[in-house]
Write a protein that holds these residues in place. Structure first.
Motif, PDB file in Angstrom:
ATOM      1  N   GLN A 516       0.853  -1.195   0.000  1.00 43.35           N
ATOM      2  CA  GLN A 516       0.000   0.000   0.000  1.00 43.35           C
ATOM      3  C   GLN A 516       0.888   1.244   0.000  1.00 43.35           C
ATOM      4  OE1 GLN A 516      -2.587   0.638   3.414  1.00 43.35           O
ATOM      5  NE2 GLN A 516      -4.135   1.563   2.096  1.00 43.35           N
ATOM      6  N   ARG A 534      -1.000 -11.186   2.927  1.00 38.95           N
ATOM      7  CA  ARG A 534      -2.297 -11.725   2.510  1.00 38.95           C
ATOM      8  C   ARG A 534      -2.149 -13.239   2.361  1.00 38.95           C
ATOM      9  NH1 ARG A 534      -3.352  -7.397   3.943  1.00 38.95           N
ATOM     10  NH2 ARG A 534      -4.589  -5.769   2.914  1.00 38.95           N
ATOM     11  N   SER A 544      -8.933 -12.381   4.419  1.00 39.47           N
ATOM     12  CA  SER A 544      -8.668 -11.123   5.127  1.00 39.47           C
ATOM     13  C   SER A 544      -7.670 -11.342   6.261  1.00 39.47           C
ATOM     14  CB  SER A 544      -9.968 -10.562   5.711  1.00 39.47           C
ATOM     15  OG  SER A 544      -9.687  -9.486   6.593  1.00 39.47           O
ATOM     16  N   GLU A 711      -9.317   8.280   3.904  1.00 36.59           N
ATOM     17  CA  GLU A 711     -10.269   7.860   2.879  1.00 36.59           C
ATOM     18  C   GLU A 711     -10.910   9.029   2.152  1.00 36.59           C
ATOM     19  OE1 GLU A 711     -13.070   5.147   4.531  1.00 36.59           O
ATOM     20  OE2 GLU A 711     -11.559   3.684   5.159  1.00 36.59           O
ATOM     21  N   GLN A 728      -1.458   7.327   4.354  1.00 32.92           N
ATOM     22  CA  GLN A 728      -1.789   6.172   3.531  1.00 32.92           C
ATOM     23  C   GLN A 728      -3.240   5.814   3.796  1.00 32.92           C
ATOM     24  OE1 GLN A 728       1.045   3.427   5.976  1.00 32.92           O
ATOM     25  NE2 GLN A 728      -0.422   2.035   5.018  1.00 32.92           N
ATOM     26  N   TYR A 730      -7.154   4.349   1.583  1.00 37.10           N
ATOM     27  CA  TYR A 730      -7.835   4.057   0.324  1.00 37.10           C
ATOM     28  C   TYR A 730      -7.924   5.274  -0.588  1.00 37.10           C
ATOM     29  CZ  TYR A 730      -9.216  -0.410   2.382  1.00 37.10           C
ATOM     30  OH  TYR A 730      -9.203  -1.653   2.946  1.00 37.10           O
ATOM     31  N   HIS A 734      -5.400   1.162  -2.659  1.00 39.65           N
ATOM     32  CA  HIS A 734      -5.576  -0.057  -1.879  1.00 39.65           C
ATOM     33  C   HIS A 734      -4.268  -0.853  -1.922  1.00 39.65           C
ATOM     34  CE1 HIS A 734     -10.055  -0.011  -1.353  1.00 39.65           C
ATOM     35  NE2 HIS A 734      -9.906   0.938  -2.275  1.00 39.65           N
TER      36      HIS A 734
END
Length: 748
Positions: A516, A534, A544, A711, A728, A730, A734
């Protein structure tokens, strides 16, 4: 003596003339020694000498006697001059009109008079000590007689310059020691007492005190120290020492200016007071005392501002740290202790093997109440409930505001009520019902869950989660209260199953890195990235991290997975670099368990070697929970990591377990503000103030600030105004796989 004419040479001519005259009168030679005796001289006359001859010969005798006395006087004077020339601290001489030396001490090869053991040197004063003399005294011997010679040089100017230099040095020694003291002080009490002690032991000073303004605006003595070793903290109502110049301190507090004064008839003869400021507001006064009269002259008054600035800086630093500590442990909406405070208190209870029950009280339908009546009404309702709860909390109990519409209570095992009794007999009757909040009448109901310490957990987080599970289970059954049922815990089975899957995933290398971007809020350019793990499950796809990371940490698998994430991040960085891209520094999260593993430092070195340490490709992020256990070991490891030019960041600041006081001693470079604060600050002034204070604290500690979870453009704009360096979230991107992040680098 150089080229000095002898007395005998100077007197030879007059005596020779008198001898010739005596021979002419007497008709025969007369010895020089008889010329000065008139009776003997007359015996040299012939028998028929006339009266004129007798009178003339008497005049010769008198003249010879006068010449002898003159010769003797000149010889004595010459002895005095020779003695001064020999012992004087500097050469002495006399020259004639042609520039030739008549007499004087030798200029070449002279043995210094100051090295002569016969010379005594003393410093003497006159005019009541206002003038200073360098006095040399030495013996002089002339023709068998002993005398004492001497010289005096006025050195008043030199003495005053030397004293001024000494005072200057002493003052800046005090200032430098205060500067060194400030970063070492952990508490306001320690700083003030140590500062007083340093001042009281400085040359010329005898006592020092610091007074501060209390909540009522009164100036009260806070700390003091004296040269005799009497030092202490003072509490309100105690009688201050008799040397304290309270009126002078009050005057300085009122005017904000340096003042000095004399105290006639008092053992402490002079004093000086300087104001102290915190955040540009008067905080207190520092006073300094000396037994010397007029000690605090223009020299001290001109430099007192430097003392004031240095002390004010140190006090401001600690006052702000205390305020940050208080803010982090106080819920700004209700004024109750925050979740962080509750977590620390539960940790302390667990460490002391205490037993009891943690209750979680939830205001039902709180979100609906907030939507229906507005946020202000919802906050007002929480404050009413907080006030009622505070009224029934005993000294042995704990109360905290742990979330929106949620309150936590700790009931000790030796209490008068069980958890169920407290809820049914006290909490529900007191809290459930109608509340008048401004113009709104709001009906409120509650539910509660309970978990036991230590049977259900030893941390507040564990206990609150299990209490929430109990609350949710009770609410499903339309009950007001539920106790955590360990026998019916379905989570354990799921954890065991998940652990097996995670071990297989690690072996099959199913864990992958996503990146990210981090953005410079001032320029909008990409300045870094965070590597996020991930799980690419063969059947479920991407899982998740919220589902498996806690299990990784619980089982210790996070050590191996963390090592893999770090190594892969550096491999990706090297690949981007070799492809001609300009990759930014990659931040990798380091879990608390990794600090307990001896291989962490070598893992970091190996990862750096993969990417090329000279390029500074790596930084690490640690959570506050890493600092709870074995703090000294964490500090040691972080110090070694920073020595490799690897910056260290504290992740999710404000949500963990650590004390803010750790920030002063931790070797960290960056503070990351948790997204929970960022998402709320644009709607809640309390969160805005908290974020602003956190940023200011970080900057005061020379830390950079990164905000997580941005965001919206509004959040980014507010953070930029607060001087937050990076962000950092969204809004900027992402988390993406390595190949997609490479595309971002190409486009940057």
């Amino acid at each position: 003596m150089n080229n000095r004419a002898s007395i005998e040479q100077l007197q030879a001519s007059p005596f020779a003339g008198l001898q010739r005259l005596a021979r002419f009168i007497c008709g025969k030679d007369v010895p020089l020694e008889d010329l000065m005796d008139e009776h003997t001289l007359l015996s040299y006359l012939p028998e028929h000498a006339t009266d004129e001859q007798r009178s003339a010969l008497a005049d010769v005798a008198q003249n010879a006697l006068a010449q002898e006395e003159l010769r003797h006087g000149l010889a004595r004077a010459n002895g005095f001059l020779a003695g001064f020339a020999e012992h004087a601290p500097a050469p002495l001489w006399i020259k004639d009109a042609e520039g030739s030396f008549v007499m004087g001490s030798c200029l070449e090869g002279q043995e210094g008079a100051l090295d002569n053991p016969d010379v005594t040197k003393t410093m003497e004063t006159t005019d009541e000590g206002r003038r200073h003399w360098l006095v040399h005294k030495f013996p002089i011997h002339v023709n068998g007689e002993s005398f004492t010679g001497g010289s005096a040089i006025d050195v008043t100017t030199e003495v005053e310059k030397e004293r001024a230099l000494i005072r200057h040095d002493n003052f800046y020694v005090l200032l430098s020691r205060l500067s060194a003291l400030i970063p070492r002080s952990r508490t306001l009490e320690q700083l003030c007492l140590d500062a007083c002690r340093l001042a009281a032991h400085q040359p010329g000073l005898d006592c020092a005190a610091i007074s501060r303004k209390d909540d009522d605006g009164r100036l009260v003595l806070y700390a003091s120290a004296s040269r005799e070793g009497q030092e202490r903290h003072w509490h309100h109502g105690e009688t201050p020492p008799d040397w304290l110049a309270a009126e002078l301190a009050l005057h300085v507090m009122a005017t904000g200016r340096v003042q000095s004064g004399s105290r006639k008839g008092h053992e402490i003869a002079s004093c000086m007071a300087v104001p102290l400021f915190v955040n540009n507001q008067p905080w207190g006064v520092a006073t300094f005392y000396s037994r010397r009269e007029q000690h605090f002259d223009a020299f001290y008054r001109e430099r007192a501002g430097e003392l004031s600035n240095e002390l004010s800086y140190g006090i401001e630093r600690l006052v702000n740290a205390q305020e940050m500590h208080r803010l982090a442990r106080t819920n700004v909406l209700s004024g109750l202790p925050s979740r962080l405070q509750f977590e620390e208190e539960i940790a302390a209870l667990a460490a002391s093997d205490a037993r009891g029950t943690v209750l979680l009280l939830n205001i039902n339908r709180f979100d609906e109440i907030s939507s229906a009546y507005g946020n202000a009404a919802a906050v007002g309702l929480m404050r009413h409930i907080a006030q009622r709860l505070r009224s029934v909390i005993a000294e042995s109990m704990l109360l905290a505001h742990v979330g929106v519409g949620r309150f936590a209570i700790f009931l000790p095992a030796h209490g008068t009520q069980t958890a169920a009794e407290f809820i049914h007999e006290t909490a529900v009757p007191m809290l459930q019902g109608a509340y008048q909040v401004k113009e709104h009448k709001i009906w409120c109901t509650i539910n509660a869950g309970a978990a036991a310490l230590p049977d259900d957990g030893t941390t507040a987080d564990e206990l609150l989660v299990k209490a929430w599970d109990a609350l949710a289970a009770a609410r499903d059954l339309d009950l007001r209260f539920g106790q955590y049922d360990r026998a019916a815990d379905r989570v354990v089975a799921r954890q065991i199953s998940l652990e097996v899957e995670l071990r297989d995933a690690l072996e099959r290398q199913e864990f992958v890195n996503f990146y990210q971007p981090k953005i410079d809020l001032r320029t909008g350019k990409l300045t870094g990235a965070e590597a996020l793990v991930r799980w690419r499950h063969p059947q479920r796809g991407l899982v998740s991290p919220a589902e498996f990371v806690p299990e990784l940490e619980r089982t210790g698998l996070v050590i191996a997975v963390g090592r893999q994430v770090m190594q892969r991040a550096m491999q990706d960085w090297r690949a981007w670099h070799d492809a001609g891209l300009v990759p930014p520094q990659i931040a990798v999260n380091v879990a608390p368990a990794q600090f307990r593993c001896d291989s962490l430092f070598s893992d970091i070195e190996h990862a750096l070697h993969t990417a090329g340490a000279d390029n500074q490709p790596l930084s690490i992020e640690i959570t506050e929970s890493s600092l709870v256990s074995d703090h000294d070991r964490v500090v040691e490891i972080l110090s070694k990591v920073r020595a490799l030019d690897v910056p260290v960041a504290i992740d999710d600041f404000g949500t963990g377990y650590s004390s803010l006081s750790y920030l002063v001693s931790l070797p960290v470079d960056v503070m990351k503000i948790d997204r929970s604060f960022v998402t709320r600050m644009s709607q809640d002034a309390g969160y805005m103030g908290l974020v602003s204070t956190v940023v200011s604290l970080a900057h005061n500690l020379d830390l950079k600030v990164v905000a997580e979870g941005i965001e919206t453009e509004e959040e980014a704009k507010l953070l930029k105004l607060l001087r937050c360096e990076q962000g950092q979230g969204y809004l900027y991107g992402h988390p993406v796989p390595a190949d997609e992040f490479a595309a971002l680098l190409e486009a940057a």
